[in-house]
Design a protein around this motif. Structure first.
Motif: not given
Length: 218
Positions: A125-149
């Motif tokens: 959404p517009p203005g996300i640079e000024h927002m708090n972000v809650l990043l959602c992904d049920p699994m954190l395994a290698t961390g690769g997807s989280a890092r890319a996101a």
């Protein structure tokens, strides 16, 4: 747990212990898995929301006054890593129906031994640079997807790292330690920390592929 990541939060909940027993069981059907997962994700969603900035607030009850805590949810964007992240996102939206939503599509390269993450798409959404972000992904395994996101949020959308909370249902030491190297300032809230990864980079004992079991695409 702080030796795995300096800002790791693991909620203490008897309800989650019982629900994860159902989620882990190979005999649990996809319909049952989705039922128990929704209950567990609602608990995690509430705990993740509670990690947002807060302020004290004096409120009037029917019988008097008391100091309460106001959670700052007005300036929040919930971002899902498609597809399994959409399930956790919906739990957040049940708690905060008017929350702004962002989407990131990342897929692991299953043909590679390292299962590296590949970014395909993002929409915020517009203005996300000024927002708090809650990043959602049920699994954190290698961390690769989280890092890319997170790289996408920080580099493309200019979100400050310290304003990101990463919520996941299940993780492991390898993923947490990598996140500690890459993003020690990002708070991680996880329902369960499992033993580790196997040779195929899956969490063990784990619960299998969260998205496949939740969306019945086994």
């Amino acid at each position: 747990m702080s030796n795995l990541h300096p800002k790791l939060v693991v909620p203490q909940s008897k309800a989650l212990v019982g629900l994860f027993t159902k989620l882990r069981d190979v005999q649990t059907t996809p319909a049952e898995f989705a039922f128990y997962a929704k209950r567990a994700m609602r608990i995690l969603a509430e705990e993740a929301i509670a990690e947002l900035p807060t302020s004290l607030s004096m409120i009037q009850t029917p019988c008097g006054t008391i100091n309460g805590t106001h959670i700052e949810t007005d300036n929040l964007c919930a971002v899902s890593i498609i597809r399994s992240g959409d399930a956790l996102l919906e739990a957040v939206r049940e708690c905060l129906p008017s929350v702004s939503v962002g989407k990131i599509l990342i897929q692991r390269n299953e043909k590679s031994k390292e299962k590296e993450a590949i970014l395909y798409y993002s929409k915020m959404p517009p203005g996300i640079e000024h927002m708090n972000v809650l990043l959602c992904d049920p699994m954190l395994a290698t961390g690769g997807s989280a890092r890319a996101a997170i790289d996408c949020l920080v580099d493309k959308y200019h979100v400050k790292k310290e304003r990101i909370i990463f919520a996941n249902m299940i993780t492991c030491p390898e993923g947490l330690q990598r996140m500690a190297e890459w993003y020690p300032e990002i708070k991680i809230i996880s329902a369960v920390v499992d033993e580790g990864l196997n040779d195929e980079k899956y969490i063990v004992p784990g619960l299998g592929d969260y998205g496949d079991r939740f969306f019945n695409t086994l």
